[in-house]
Design a protein around this motif. Structure first.
Motif: not given
Length: 124
Positions: A44-56, A1-14
């Motif tokens: 699915l909608a809740c999971g995607a929006l949850y990760f989007c909110g976390l990333w934002a 999932m794209v938001f998991v990737y973006l969250i990992c990058l925001q947290l400084g994970i390689p």
């Protein structure tokens, strides 16, 4: 999932570990009902929006722009409309302010709690 990737990058994970985490999350068969069964689409909608909110929220923390926090609040509201499990997002965001390397002070955390209470209509 794209938001998991973006969250990992925001947290400084390689980059390579972020890709691995996103691939494992996308392909793990732990909750296949959401894909197999049409009535599980709110999951699915809740999971995607949850990760989007976390990333934002993390993006707003890194950039210092409050517009990202407004995006996070709006996406949180949409996640709540899809499934009530999203109510845990503010608690997770508060816990993230305690992670090592975070620049949050106790005053900023108190302001976050105060703004959050104002959004739900319960002023402390």
């Amino acid at each position: 999932m794209v938001f998991v990737y973006l969250i990992c990058l925001q947290l400084g994970i390689p980059l390579s570990f972020a890709l691995l985490a996103a691939a494992v999350f996308a392909t793990h068969p732990i909750h296949s009902e959401a894909v197999d069964w049409i009535a599980a689409s709110p999951d699915l909608a809740c999971g995607a929006l949850y990760f989007c909110g976390l990333w934002a929220f993390l993006k707003g923390e890194a950039s210092g722009r409050r517009s990202w926090w407004l995006v996070s609040a709006a996406v949180f509201f949409l996640a709540l409309l899809s499934k009530e499990m999203a109510i845990t997002l503010p608690a997770l965001l508060l816990l993230l302010t305690f992670r090592p390397g975070s620049e949050w002070t106790w005053t900023r955390r108190a302001q976050l709690l105060d703004h959050g209470a104002s959004l739900v209509g319960t002023d402390p």
